[in-house]
Design an enzyme around this catalytic site. Structure first.
Site, mmCIF file in Angstrom:
data_model
loop_
_atom_site.group_PDB
_atom_site.id
_atom_site.type_symbol
_atom_site.label_atom_id
_atom_site.label_comp_id
_atom_site.label_asym_id
_atom_site.label_seq_id
_atom_site.Cartn_x
_atom_site.Cartn_y
_atom_site.Cartn_z
ATOM 1 N N TRP A 150 -26.266 -8.779 26.377
ATOM 2 C CA TRP A 150 -25.266 -7.742 26.684
ATOM 3 C C TRP A 150 -24.110 -7.755 25.684
ATOM 4 O O TRP A 150 -23.644 -8.817 25.276
ATOM 5 C CB TRP A 150 -24.703 -8.004 28.074
ATOM 6 C CG TRP A 150 -23.413 -7.307 28.335
ATOM 7 C CD1 TRP A 150 -22.149 -7.745 28.027
ATOM 8 C CD2 TRP A 150 -23.249 -6.014 28.934
ATOM 9 N NE1 TRP A 150 -21.215 -6.810 28.416
ATOM 10 C CE2 TRP A 150 -21.864 -5.744 28.970
ATOM 11 C CE3 TRP A 150 -24.137 -5.073 29.445
ATOM 12 C CZ2 TRP A 150 -21.340 -4.574 29.503
ATOM 13 C CZ3 TRP A 150 -23.613 -3.899 29.979
ATOM 14 C CH2 TRP A 150 -22.232 -3.667 29.999
ATOM 15 N N ASN A 152 -20.147 -5.689 25.181
ATOM 16 C CA ASN A 152 -19.177 -4.605 25.375
ATOM 17 C C ASN A 152 -18.165 -4.608 24.243
ATOM 18 O O ASN A 152 -18.610 -4.635 23.074
ATOM 19 C CB ASN A 152 -18.604 -4.531 26.793
ATOM 20 C CG ASN A 152 -17.931 -5.750 27.332
ATOM 21 O OD1 ASN A 152 -18.554 -6.788 27.501
ATOM 22 N ND2 ASN A 152 -16.657 -5.645 27.645
ATOM 23 N N ASP A 153 -16.893 -4.539 24.502
ATOM 24 C CA ASP A 153 -15.883 -4.239 23.477
ATOM 25 C C ASP A 153 -16.068 -4.907 22.111
ATOM 26 O O ASP A 153 -16.313 -6.113 22.046
ATOM 27 C CB ASP A 153 -14.493 -4.715 23.945
ATOM 28 C CG ASP A 153 -14.194 -4.368 25.371
ATOM 29 O OD1 ASP A 153 -14.996 -3.702 26.027
ATOM 30 O OD2 ASP A 153 -13.128 -4.795 25.837
ATOM 31 N N TRP A 177 -23.270 -7.606 32.085
ATOM 32 C CA TRP A 177 -21.963 -8.218 31.799
ATOM 33 C C TRP A 177 -21.828 -9.570 32.508
ATOM 34 O O TRP A 177 -22.013 -9.652 33.712
ATOM 35 C CB TRP A 177 -20.855 -7.272 32.266
ATOM 36 C CG TRP A 177 -19.486 -7.763 31.909
ATOM 37 C CD1 TRP A 177 -18.816 -7.498 30.752
ATOM 38 C CD2 TRP A 177 -18.635 -8.602 32.680
ATOM 39 N NE1 TRP A 177 -17.579 -8.117 30.760
ATOM 40 C CE2 TRP A 177 -17.450 -8.807 31.941
ATOM 41 C CE3 TRP A 177 -18.737 -9.220 33.927
ATOM 42 C CZ2 TRP A 177 -16.385 -9.578 32.404
ATOM 43 C CZ3 TRP A 177 -17.673 -9.994 34.384
ATOM 44 C CH2 TRP A 177 -16.517 -10.169 33.630
ATOM 45 N N PHE A 209 -12.238 -13.121 26.964
ATOM 46 C CA PHE A 209 -12.152 -11.661 27.015
ATOM 47 C C PHE A 209 -11.680 -11.133 25.651
ATOM 48 O O PHE A 209 -11.497 -11.879 24.695
ATOM 49 C CB PHE A 209 -11.196 -11.228 28.130
ATOM 50 C CG PHE A 209 -11.852 -11.069 29.483
ATOM 51 C CD1 PHE A 209 -13.079 -11.652 29.779
ATOM 52 C CD2 PHE A 209 -11.240 -10.311 30.485
ATOM 53 C CE1 PHE A 209 -13.680 -11.491 31.031
ATOM 54 C CE2 PHE A 209 -11.825 -10.139 31.732
ATOM 55 C CZ PHE A 209 -13.045 -10.727 32.009
ATOM 56 N N ARG A 262 -4.078 -8.399 29.616
ATOM 57 C CA ARG A 262 -5.131 -8.792 28.676
ATOM 58 C C ARG A 262 -5.205 -7.971 27.398
ATOM 59 O O ARG A 262 -4.492 -7.010 27.206
ATOM 60 C CB ARG A 262 -6.483 -8.726 29.373
ATOM 61 C CG ARG A 262 -6.856 -7.382 29.950
ATOM 62 C CD ARG A 262 -8.260 -7.481 30.568
ATOM 63 N NE ARG A 262 -8.703 -6.245 31.146
ATOM 64 C CZ ARG A 262 -8.601 -5.920 32.419
ATOM 65 N NH1 ARG A 262 -8.072 -6.791 33.258
ATOM 66 N NH2 ARG A 262 -9.028 -4.753 32.864
ATOM 67 N N ASP A 263 -6.158 -8.400 26.567
ATOM 68 C CA ASP A 263 -6.572 -7.726 25.335
ATOM 69 C C ASP A 263 -5.466 -7.699 24.279
ATOM 70 O O ASP A 263 -5.088 -6.620 23.766
ATOM 71 C CB ASP A 263 -7.071 -6.297 25.635
ATOM 72 C CG ASP A 263 -8.125 -6.272 26.723
ATOM 73 O OD1 ASP A 263 -8.708 -7.343 27.012
ATOM 74 O OD2 ASP A 263 -8.367 -5.194 27.299
ATOM 75 N N GLU A 314 -6.373 -0.682 28.935
ATOM 76 C CA GLU A 314 -7.026 -1.843 28.320
ATOM 77 C C GLU A 314 -7.043 -1.679 26.799
ATOM 78 O O GLU A 314 -6.809 -0.595 26.269
ATOM 79 C CB GLU A 314 -8.476 -1.960 28.813
ATOM 80 C CG GLU A 314 -8.594 -2.097 30.324
ATOM 81 C CD GLU A 314 -10.040 -2.272 30.805
ATOM 82 O OE1 GLU A 314 -10.247 -3.080 31.707
ATOM 83 O OE2 GLU A 314 -10.952 -1.607 30.291
HETATM 84 C C1 FRU Z 1 -12.711 -3.461 28.479
HETATM 85 C C2 FRU Z 1 -12.589 -4.814 29.144
HETATM 86 C C3 FRU Z 1 -11.368 -5.549 28.620
HETATM 87 C C4 FRU Z 1 -11.719 -6.979 28.857
HETATM 88 C C5 FRU Z 1 -13.197 -6.977 28.573
HETATM 89 C C6 FRU Z 1 -13.983 -7.971 29.386
HETATM 90 O O1 FRU Z 1 -13.996 -2.966 28.432
HETATM 91 O O2 FRU Z 1 -12.517 -4.671 30.548
HETATM 92 O O3 FRU Z 1 -10.158 -5.152 29.201
HETATM 93 O O4 FRU Z 1 -11.021 -7.854 28.024
HETATM 94 O O5 FRU Z 1 -13.665 -5.673 28.841
HETATM 95 O O6 FRU Z 1 -15.288 -8.057 28.945
#
Ligand code: FRU
Length: 569
Positions: A150, A152-153, A177, A209, A262-263, A314
């Protein structure tokens, strides 16, 4: 219950009588209705764990020979059928000592079924190799994807010495995820990506994250969110150009009692000769400054009254962009939001204004909402740090949290968008971000072809309104329409192929074109269509899952040229 105790005794007796080193993966020690242990054999590089996606996660604590936990992961261990295997790397654990897996199952099936009969025990195998050969006909050919698992970001992207570094939110133990880790890929041309070893793995502060990298002298510094009981910000430093990172001993470097915190996205601000950082907190952004990247002072907050608030804010970014025509520069604050996107779920909004090193001032009225891309599969967009020629290059995750875990792929889930370069344009009273495919995409243009292929670019010159239909021999089709009067472009994927895996998937997306469009560029790559106005006033990114590639194109009101896109995969 009696039976279970008796069985446990038998298993334990076998374990004792054969000596622990000989107990093979197929012989777990059953300790209860949802608890087992497994002694790991030494000598092979991987233990391949069988996954069944519809099962609940099992939590695996990996204990070394001193009974210390060295790793913890969640895997949907197979109960009655195996969807695929994921590798638990054993060679990095201390092979001189015996390793024990302490496994706790969750979910209904665990209470009713006897866990000794679960398919996972029979199907676990030791191996020196893990096969990542592509087995998915939806795996894109010229977009970045993980080798398996998987994603994501995009995270921590930076450019250094001719190499583009792309980290990403990654689950190495399944295609849904979980177990957030920073995966890593590198590229010399933004199109062909080489998979690198995992960059930052979870620790006792939490999973890893999203976050960002900056260069500080020779070091690459990553600042990311540690997602444990609470979200805190941590730092890790690399002295080998981003290959390996050492976590800072003073982590966490920033804490709060707000749950969504976060982020982090830090950057060197030439104007004030100091570091700034922007961080998403609930439904607003907080802006910090620092002299050393470790101690951060909060300077201001932005956003509570601005833009869209139908979801959590985010993955922020904050940078200057040039308006070539006006010969000026403005600051842009990028804010990804989920849900709340124009077509439901995830999307990227942004604000244009000014930033003095402490405070971001939006130049639009508070209710104005601007979207970077008007498709349904464009999220977590952030830019590369230190891109050459003063470019602002961004990449988005091509999915939507509404259905990202259900899209019909298995070996991997999710791809990133093609790279795009940002600029500014004005229309009416407002300044907007322009988005064009990065120039590297022109270099990837191949031969002209007569029909669309599974990986192609279609350039369409139009004089006014136009209808564009992409279809295949099975009647699956994507209909696009440019309405010159309404100044809109729309894409209908309701009959594009497999749309049944989520109610939120079939849709028509519509974008404003801010004036007229003369040329469209469509990028097709097996399971995605990215549509751009050649001047950058419109971008639209949508996933599609046709049962065979679209091989026919009909254009009414325009002239199309089709190019293959070169890829080495
Ligand atoms: C955005 C998010 C971020 C977080 C990450 C976790 O897609 O929710 O805010 O850091 O994915 O995987």
């Amino acid at each position: 219950m009696k039976k279970l105790i008796a069985m446990t005794v038998v298993v334990l007796m076998v374990a004792l009588s054969t000596g622990s080193a000989q107990v093979n993966a197929q012989s777990p020690m059953i300790l209860g209705e949802n608890h087992a242990m497994l002694r790991v054999k030494q000598g092979k590089k991987y233990l391949l764990l069988p996954v069944q996606e519809k099962e609940e996660n099992a939590n695996i604590a990996v204990l070394n020979g001193h009974n210390e936990m060295v790793k913890r992961l969640n895997v949907r261990l197979a109960v009655d059928k195996v969807d695929y295997w994921v590798p638990l790397e054993l060679s990095t654990l201390n092979s001189q000592l015996s390793t024990l897996l302490d496994i706790t199952f969750h979910g209904d099936r665990r209470q009713t079924g006897a866990i000794k009969d679960f398919a996972c025990w029979k199907e676990m195998t030791y191996s020196d190799t893990f096969d990542t050969t592509n087995r998915e006909h939806f795996r894109p050919l010229y977009h970045h994807t993980p080798l398996y698992g998987w994603m994501n970001d995009p995270n921590g992207m930076f450019y250094k010495d001719g190499t583009w570094h792309l980290y990403y939110q990654y689950n190495p133990y399944g295609s849904q995820w979980e177990n957030m880790t920073w995966g890593h890929s590198t590229s010399r041309d933004l199109i062909h990506w080489d998979a690198q070893p995992l960059a930052i793995e979870p620790d006792w502060l939490g999973t890893i994250f999203s976050g960002s990298c900056v260069m500080n002298g020779d070091e690459v510094v990553a600042i990311y969110t540690s997602a444990g009981h609470h979200q805190t910000q941590s730092m890790a430093v690399s002295k080998d150009n981003g290959r390996t990172f050492t976590k800072f001993s003073g982590n966490p470097i920033l804490t709060s009692d707000v749950p969504d915190f976060r982020d982090p996205n830090p950057f060197w601000n030439e104007d004030i000769q100091a570091w700034n950082m922007i961080l998403a907190v609930g439904q607003e952004m907080r802006i910090y400054s620092s002299k050393d990247l470790k101690e951060w002072k909060e300077e201001s907050r932005f956003g509570l009254e601005y833009g869209n608030h139908d979801g959590v804010w985010e993955c922020p970014d904050l940078f200057k962009v040039k308006n070539e025509r006006m010969k000026n520069e403005k600051w842009v604050l990028v804010c990804n939001i989920n849900p709340g996107g124009p077509f439901g779920g995830s999307a990227t909004q942004y604000f244009v204004g000014d930033f003095d090193g402490k405070k971001f001032t939006c130049e639009s009225m508070p209710k104005v909402t601007k979207w970077m891309d008007y498709g349904k599969d464009h999220y977590a967009t952030v830019s590369f740090y230190n891109a050459p020629e003063n470019r602002r290059v961004v990449i988005a995750w091509m999915s939507n949290w509404q259905y990202a875990n259900q899209v019909p792929t298995r070996q991997f889930r999710s791809a990133n968008s093609i790279p795009r370069d940002l600029g500014l344009f004005t229309y009416g009273e407002e300044t907007y971000l322009s988005v064009v495919p990065s120039k590297e995409m022109l270099a990837a243009r191949g031969e002209k072809v007569k029909q669309p292929t599974e990986a192609c670019e279609i350039v369409i010159d139009v004089k006014g309104s136009a209808d564009i239909i992409l279809s295949n021999d099975r009647g699956e089709q994507v209909t696009m329409r440019y309405d010159a009067q309404q100044q809109t472009f729309s894409m209908d994927r309701t009959h594009s192929g497999d749309v049944g895996f989520s109610e939120a998937f079939p849709c028509v997306t519509t974008a404003p074109t801010y004036g007229s469009i003369r040329q469209f560029r469509l990028f097709i790559d097996r399971c995605s269509i990215e549509a751009f106005d050649a001047e950058g006033k419109m971008a639209m990114t949508n996933l599609v899952f046709p049962s065979m590639p679209y091989n026919q194109l009909q254009v009414k009101g325009g002239k199309a040229t089709i190019y293959e896109v070169k890829s080495e995969k």
